[in-house]
Design a protein around this motif. Structure first.
Motif, PDB file in Angstrom:
ATOM      1  N   THR A  81     -42.709   2.553 -22.982  1.00  2.42           N
ATOM      2  CA  THR A  81     -43.628   3.553 -23.527  1.00  2.42           C
ATOM      3  C   THR A  81     -43.765   4.763 -22.607  1.00  2.42           C
ATOM      4  O   THR A  81     -44.185   5.830 -23.056  1.00  2.42           O
ATOM      5  CB  THR A  81     -45.022   2.956 -23.784  1.00  2.42           C
ATOM      6  N   ASP A 113     -33.364  -5.400 -27.415  1.00  2.55           N
ATOM      7  CA  ASP A 113     -33.754  -6.033 -28.676  1.00  2.55           C
ATOM      8  C   ASP A 113     -33.696  -7.554 -28.625  1.00  2.55           C
ATOM      9  O   ASP A 113     -33.342  -8.211 -29.598  1.00  2.55           O
ATOM     10  CB  ASP A 113     -32.863  -5.505 -29.822  1.00  2.55           C
ATOM     11  N   ILE A 114     -34.000  -8.128 -27.470  1.00  4.21           N
ATOM     12  CA  ILE A 114     -34.094  -9.588 -27.377  1.00  4.21           C
ATOM     13  C   ILE A 114     -35.401  -9.974 -26.690  1.00  4.21           C
ATOM     14  O   ILE A 114     -35.501 -11.039 -26.081  1.00  4.21           O
ATOM     15  CB  ILE A 114     -32.899 -10.216 -26.613  1.00  4.21           C
ATOM     16  N   GLY A 115     -36.387  -9.091 -26.768  1.00  5.32           N
ATOM     17  CA  GLY A 115     -37.691  -9.435 -26.210  1.00  5.32           C
ATOM     18  C   GLY A 115     -37.774  -9.324 -24.698  1.00  5.32           C
ATOM     19  O   GLY A 115     -38.677  -9.881 -24.088  1.00  5.32           O
ATOM     20  N   ALA A 116     -36.833  -8.595 -24.078  1.00  6.07           N
ATOM     21  CA  ALA A 116     -36.930  -8.393 -22.626  1.00  6.07           C
ATOM     22  C   ALA A 116     -38.072  -7.419 -22.336  1.00  6.07           C
ATOM     23  O   ALA A 116     -38.388  -6.566 -23.153  1.00  6.07           O
ATOM     24  CB  ALA A 116     -35.613  -7.844 -22.083  1.00  6.07           C
ATOM     25  N   GLN A 118     -40.486  -4.420 -21.084  1.00  7.44           N
ATOM     26  CA  GLN A 118     -40.373  -2.963 -20.946  1.00  7.44           C
ATOM     27  C   GLN A 118     -39.103  -2.412 -21.574  1.00  7.44           C
ATOM     28  O   GLN A 118     -38.467  -1.517 -21.037  1.00  7.44           O
ATOM     29  CB  GLN A 118     -40.415  -2.566 -19.470  1.00  7.44           C
ATOM     30  N   THR A 119     -38.710  -2.992 -22.701  1.00  5.83           N
ATOM     31  CA  THR A 119     -37.487  -2.562 -23.362  1.00  5.83           C
ATOM     32  C   THR A 119     -37.830  -2.119 -24.783  1.00  5.83           C
ATOM     33  O   THR A 119     -38.314  -2.926 -25.576  1.00  5.83           O
ATOM     34  CB  THR A 119     -36.478  -3.721 -23.419  1.00  5.83           C
ATOM     35  N   ILE A 120     -37.583  -0.863 -25.050  1.00 10.50           N
ATOM     36  CA  ILE A 120     -37.791  -0.351 -26.401  1.00 10.50           C
ATOM     37  C   ILE A 120     -36.501   0.339 -26.828  1.00 10.50           C
ATOM     38  O   ILE A 120     -35.614   0.558 -26.004  1.00 10.50           O
ATOM     39  CB  ILE A 120     -38.989   0.631 -26.462  1.00 10.50           C
TER      40      ILE A 120
ATOM     41  N   VAL B  91     -45.050   2.580 -30.612  1.00 14.65           N
ATOM     42  CA  VAL B  91     -43.955   1.806 -30.027  1.00 14.65           C
ATOM     43  C   VAL B  91     -44.466   0.416 -29.622  1.00 14.65           C
ATOM     44  O   VAL B  91     -43.836  -0.605 -29.903  1.00 14.65           O
ATOM     45  CB  VAL B  91     -43.365   2.549 -28.804  1.00 14.65           C
ATOM     46  N   GLU B  92     -45.622   0.387 -28.973  1.00 18.98           N
ATOM     47  CA  GLU B  92     -46.213  -0.885 -28.555  1.00 18.98           C
ATOM     48  C   GLU B  92     -46.544  -1.757 -29.769  1.00 18.98           C
ATOM     49  O   GLU B  92     -46.270  -2.961 -29.781  1.00 18.98           O
ATOM     50  CB  GLU B  92     -47.474  -0.620 -27.716  1.00 18.98           C
ATOM     51  N   ILE B  95     -43.441  -3.520 -31.346  1.00 20.47           N
ATOM     52  CA  ILE B  95     -42.870  -4.670 -30.625  1.00 20.47           C
ATOM     53  C   ILE B  95     -43.874  -5.817 -30.551  1.00 20.47           C
ATOM     54  O   ILE B  95     -43.494  -6.982 -30.634  1.00 20.47           O
ATOM     55  CB  ILE B  95     -42.418  -4.266 -29.209  1.00 20.47           C
ATOM     56  N   HIS B 129     -39.357   3.199 -34.826  1.00 24.62           N
ATOM     57  CA  HIS B 129     -40.499   2.496 -34.248  1.00 24.62           C
ATOM     58  C   HIS B 129     -41.629   2.259 -35.243  1.00 24.62           C
ATOM     59  O   HIS B 129     -42.712   1.821 -34.850  1.00 24.62           O
ATOM     60  CB  HIS B 129     -40.978   3.239 -32.998  1.00 24.62           C
ATOM     61  N   MET B 294     -41.573 -14.140 -25.092  1.00 22.22           N
ATOM     62  CA  MET B 294     -41.238 -14.769 -23.809  1.00 22.22           C
ATOM     63  C   MET B 294     -42.439 -14.733 -22.857  1.00 22.22           C
ATOM     64  O   MET B 294     -43.071 -13.690 -22.699  1.00 22.22           O
ATOM     65  CB  MET B 294     -40.064 -13.988 -23.207  1.00 22.22           C
ATOM     66  N   LYS B 298     -41.828 -14.892 -14.111  1.00 19.37           N
ATOM     67  CA  LYS B 298     -40.440 -14.679 -13.693  1.00 19.37           C
ATOM     68  C   LYS B 298     -39.813 -15.976 -13.171  1.00 19.37           C
ATOM     69  O   LYS B 298     -38.651 -16.269 -13.491  1.00 19.37           O
ATOM     70  CB  LYS B 298     -40.352 -13.556 -12.653  1.00 19.37           C
ATOM     71  N   TRP B 321     -35.469 -12.030 -32.666  1.00 19.66           N
ATOM     72  CA  TRP B 321     -34.412 -12.650 -31.846  1.00 19.66           C
ATOM     73  C   TRP B 321     -34.869 -12.479 -30.390  1.00 19.66           C
ATOM     74  O   TRP B 321     -34.272 -11.746 -29.619  1.00 19.66           O
ATOM     75  CB  TRP B 321     -33.062 -11.962 -32.098  1.00 19.66           C
ATOM     76  N   ARG B 322     -35.991 -13.140 -30.083  1.00 23.24           N
ATOM     77  CA  ARG B 322     -36.654 -12.903 -28.799  1.00 23.24           C
ATOM     78  C   ARG B 322     -36.178 -13.907 -27.758  1.00 23.24           C
ATOM     79  O   ARG B 322     -36.824 -14.923 -27.523  1.00 23.24           O
ATOM     80  CB  ARG B 322     -38.169 -12.960 -28.988  1.00 23.24           C
ATOM     81  N   ASP B 323     -35.066 -13.611 -27.170  1.00 25.74           N
ATOM     82  CA  ASP B 323     -34.448 -14.552 -26.250  1.00 25.74           C
ATOM     83  C   ASP B 323     -33.852 -13.838 -25.044  1.00 25.74           C
ATOM     84  O   ASP B 323     -32.635 -13.837 -24.845  1.00 25.74           O
ATOM     85  CB  ASP B 323     -33.348 -15.328 -27.003  1.00 25.74           C
ATOM     86  N   PRO B 324     -34.719 -13.232 -24.207  1.00 24.53           N
ATOM     87  CA  PRO B 324     -34.176 -12.472 -23.077  1.00 24.53           C
ATOM     88  C   PRO B 324     -33.449 -13.350 -22.049  1.00 24.53           C
ATOM     89  O   PRO B 324     -32.671 -12.825 -21.262  1.00 24.53           O
ATOM     90  CB  PRO B 324     -35.415 -11.815 -22.449  1.00 24.53           C
ATOM     91  N   LYS B 326     -31.363 -15.598 -22.902  1.00 22.18           N
ATOM     92  CA  LYS B 326     -30.059 -15.872 -23.535  1.00 22.18           C
ATOM     93  C   LYS B 326     -29.698 -17.338 -23.469  1.00 22.18           C
ATOM     94  O   LYS B 326     -28.573 -17.709 -23.154  1.00 22.18           O
ATOM     95  CB  LYS B 326     -28.964 -15.023 -22.893  1.00 22.18           C
ATOM     96  N   ALA B 429     -44.295  -3.609 -25.012  1.00 25.43           N
ATOM     97  CA  ALA B 429     -43.451  -2.829 -24.114  1.00 25.43           C
ATOM     98  C   ALA B 429     -43.980  -2.864 -22.682  1.00 25.43           C
ATOM     99  O   ALA B 429     -43.420  -2.246 -21.790  1.00 25.43           O
ATOM    100  CB  ALA B 429     -43.350  -1.387 -24.595  1.00 25.43           C
ATOM    101  N   ASN B 430     -45.090  -3.598 -22.472  1.00 23.30           N
ATOM    102  CA  ASN B 430     -45.624  -3.807 -21.124  1.00 23.30           C
ATOM    103  C   ASN B 430     -46.007  -2.530 -20.394  1.00 23.30           C
ATOM    104  O   ASN B 430     -45.951  -2.478 -19.157  1.00 23.30           O
ATOM    105  CB  ASN B 430     -44.618  -4.563 -20.247  1.00 23.30           C
TER     106      ASN B 430
END
Lengths: 582, 582
Positions: A81, A113-116, A118-120, B91-92, B95, B129, B294, B298, B321-324, B326, B429-430
């Motif tokens: 953001t 786009d995988i829920g990481a 701070q990623t937009i 944006v927030e 997501i 968005h 997620m 960490k 597809w929220r799989d950071p 992987k 988006a943290n």
């Protein structure tokens, strides 16, 4: 080459090329993903970086600095953001043609786009509001890629500055680790990849002769100058005006009201002259020649809309179509200075013009009434603030003007003068947002920086004051505090609804003194005109942040304006129905 | 029908249909072009409007309110950069799946892209968005058009709330005059155009049986719960966990750490347990069952990334597809509550599990060490703030948590408890932006509202405090002031560059007391833990805005964390190399 070396050399090439192409300043907002660019920019000996925590403020700060320096300014923020906060300033920069090179850090493809965190989705984040978007590659050592990164830097600066200037956006995906190699310096001896030289739009001789002939056939012409800040334009248009005998109706943002000599053809009181909508046939031109964005004056707009059978020529170096009055008959896409000089060189004989005299006399009479009426106002009033400022500002000043009421008051009350005063405002989208930051950004390289702003707009961007504190900048801010949205008192909804004060008046009742103290500034709320004059004089001599608050009253302000307009209308009536001279 | 009547009936249909579909709150930022919608929304007896001057704050305020109420909230602003200020919150919201109905006013077609004031290109302003964008028509009386406007309102609310929830954007061009007819009331008797009923994703019996069988074959499983705020989920997942003998690693934002009974299967200290990266084979599951976004931890992420041959099932009602990490082997797009209940109903026999006991014992031991270490800290420290808060918060509280360090501290130190405490954060988006406004927005309908936030994030959204003052809201804000970007002290750049403090530390050295006073709040900077406890207790009893500032030290904080992690690591070593029980 290891990953750190790949990162370092790739970015060194990029940054070096930005510098070759004229970028000197970078506004950086702290973040993690942007670490490689931030650390390397900080190392470059020819770049100055300016930290600005709030990205919305940061972008407006860069905008103000780019306006002041007339140079492209770069911006850097982290992913997420943070980048979305740049949006308002980017939108403004696009419309008001200010060159910004926006650099955003991003996650690499495998984290999108995988829920990481701070990623937009930052691809085309600013849509059509930037001139150019490039998704950069992951740093690598490939030679063609290095040619790509260097020319992309060059092209970014080039596109941002080419008329019409505007923002460009480069998005940089970075993989961890994010730390570049700084020792030895990543910036070795390098030469510029490709030099670029920018042309200006011009017409053929034949086309110029045709236009000149049209102008010469019509003795009654008006030159309208809106927002335009192009060195060389003032002299060129003044010369043209004298030759054609056309008065220049000059918006304060045309930069034509200051640095004048007596006898110059500038009309500065057309807003008051045209307000009553009377005697329009006597004031009607046969031809209108317009430069810059549309002037702020609403009476002027209404006057233009009623004209019939008028040749209306709009000259624009940026190939725009800026004609909100829908009166244009010719769009001329040509550099404004070249146009004026070109026409001047073709004119055979200087015209002596009763038409010009009429406008000048009417303007002088109006200016006298306006000045008298406003100087008679004993209570603190918005119009008189501007009148006083015109007298009090030192030579070589920059006056940034807030939107909504201040720009209208400056239009009405900032009269022609001999000082060197530059006037700036965010007139692309006319937002009340980001004005403090823009002025603070402009203050970095301005000699005497002033901002005049309303309370809601000041509140909207209070965060912008932090940069003034952190970077020890010198700026004097005059806050016109009518406790709410003053402009709405001039609109039809005033009094029409039981919810008016809630929805439009919106008094916020806050003491700005606290905010100013928090940011280490000097604060003074003035109670009368003596205090106002003393405060301005003192602020000119005091470095740092100075805030002078002028409490005014929304209702009184409307009354004073109405009284003044009535007196102007009577005088105009007398003059134009008596010996109009035309 | 005259133009005013056309405007009025068109908008009455639109607003009425918003209300039919469940919109109760509208956040309005003052402006001119939005006048018709603003005036009519203010007239509707079933709508509550909330004025918020700064559009960036306004959008986050709406976001917080929508999170708290789990209902769609509408937003209204005028044309121009005002609308661009909504971008970060939009944006927030996209997501983090929060339903917002964004209404922007615009100029009509004939005023676009010709240099008219406050006119920007608002078509698809928010790009990808938003879930849906509609360019509305100019108000008119045509019957089919009225069907369009009513169903568009219905669809907008419907799309915004359908899983995954998110923002939608409707852009309204308005011509002058902008004043609707309010007397008699524009809202007559109306019935809903089309009722919509939303389904939830579910699997067939056969698919559920297959998954159940897989789970039953593996005695060692972990349930991971990230951000999820779905009523009914807690009971369903706790039942499933008991049946399967799988511990639940519950992120604070899963809402699973509060309102518990003894013996519940929640593991709340996995972040500290996994920090040292040791004994991972003993802790490794055969199957992972994950719900929600997620988790923030960490160490958990790194732990998961190292797992081999693990069945990793991700259940998502929003088809994401929220799989950071992987690691996903199965994406199950199904409502989380239905999934848990469905599997539970298929399980034949409850499992007694040494695996579960091991995790519970290790968790209890770790919690003890963490609590002891942190309670021993005499100086003001970020971790202990959270530990103290867990004790001090009254029942039925909402705790909003800032990004960067606070959410990590809440993860480490907000332990399981029996109170009813809801925890919220902007974890889409943290961003550190908009957090104050989000919490203030949530406070409108929250019983006891608290926010814990770092100094940079607090600064970023100081403007958010105005709404607390204007609307007399009750909120207690705990500001952890380490004077700068504390999180960077944990990252590789710490100490690596001579520019570290300038680029990343970024101390802003401001006294927030001034800001709090400006917004009419109660302020206390605490000097020790007694003062902290007293201040929280007092704040609970004091209505309005309360701000408690806790000055901390970035270096000390890093040291305390390291000391605690070492002690946890030793204890874990002892436990797992002794009688691991598994």
């Amino acid at each position: 080459m290891n990953d750190q070396e790949k990162l370092t050399t790739y970015l060194a090439d990029f940054i070096q090329e930005l510098v070759f192409n004229g970028v000197k300043d970078v506004v950086i907002s702290p973040g993690s993903r942007s670490t490689p660019l931030a650390m390397m920019i900080a190392e470059h000996p020819e770049l100055t970086y300016h930290i600005n925590i709030d990205e919305r403020s940061a972008a407006f700060f860069a905008l103000g600095m780019a306006k002041q320096t007339r140079k492209p300014v770069a911006l850097l923020c982290t992913s997420g953001t943070a980048a979305a906060n740049y949006y308002p300033a980017i939108v403004e920069a696009k419309i008001s043609r200010v060159p910004l090179v926006v650099l955003t850090a991003d996650r690499p493809h495998e984290l999108r786009d995988i829920g990481a965190p701070q990623t937009i989705d930052q691809i085309n984040l600013y849509g059509k509001h930037v001139k150019w978007f490039v998704e950069m590659s992951i740093p690598d050592e490939n030679e063609e890629l290095h040619y790509f990164v260097r020319t992309t830097a060059a092209r970014a600066v080039n596109i941002s500055t080419q008329a019409p200037a505007g923002p460009v956006h480069l998005n940089f995906p970075f993989r961890e680790p994010l730390i570049p190699r700084l020792d030895p310096s990543p910036f070795g001896e390098a030469k510029q990849a490709v030099k670029s030289t920018q042309g200006k739009l011009s017409l053929s001789n034949g086309e110029m002769e045709r236009i000149c002939m049209e102008l010469e056939t019509h003795p009654k012409g008006l030159i309208l100058c809106g927002v335009l800040d192009e060195p060389g334009f003032k002299q060129a248009v003044l010369t043209l005006s004298n030759q054609l005998g056309y008065p220049i109706l000059a918006d304060p943002l045309s930069q034509l009201r200051s640095g004048l000599h007596s006898g110059d053809t500038i009309i500065d009181n057309y807003d008051s002259i045209l307000k009553d909508g009377k005697h329009e046939e006597k004031l009607s031109p046969e031809v209108v020649l317009r430069f810059g964005a549309m002037p702020v004056s609403k009476p002027l707009t209404l006057f233009l809309k009623k004209l019939k059978n008028v040749e209306h020529i709009i000259v624009d170096s940026g190939s725009g179509w800026r004609d909100p009055v829908k009166m244009g008959t010719q769009m001329v896409h040509m550099d404004e200075v070249l146009f004026c000089e070109g026409i001047s060189s073709l004119i055979k004989q200087e015209r002596t013009s009763k038409w010009l005299e009429m406008w000048q006399t009417l303007n002088d009479k109006t200016r006298q009434i306006v000045t008298q009426t406003i100087e008679d106002v004993q209570e603190l009033d918005e119009g008189r603030v501007v009148l006083e400022l015109t007298k009090l500002l030192p030579n070589d000043s920059t006056l940034f003007v807030g939107n909504s009421m201040p720009i209208r008051d400056v239009d009405s009350f900032f009269h022609t003068n001999q000082k060197n005063i530059r006037i700036m405002a965010n007139r692309g989208a006319n937002g009340i947002d980001g004005v403090v930051s823009s002025a603070v950004g402009a203050s970095v390289y301005a000699e005497n920086m002033f901002l005049i702003i309303g309370d809601l707009s000041f509140f909207h961007d209070l965060n912008g004051l932090l940069a003034a504190k952190m970077h020890h900048l010198n700026i004097t801010i005059i806050v016109i505090n009518n406790n709410g949205g003053g402009i709405f008192s001039f609109l039809p909804q005033a009094g029409s609804s039981k919810n008016f004060e809630n929805l439009f008046g919106t008094p916020i009742d806050i003491e700005f003194e606290y905010a100013v103290k928090m940011y280490g500034g000097n604060y003074k709320k003035v109670a009368n005109w003596d205090e106002f004059q003393t405060s301005i004089t003192r602020a000119v001599e005091t470095s740092g942040l100075n805030v002078i608050e002028v409490p005014t009253n929304r209702e009184t302000n409307v009354q004073i304006h109405r009284k003044m307009w009535n007196r102007v209308s009577q005088e105009k009536d007398q003059f134009l129905t008596g010996d109009s001279g035309c």
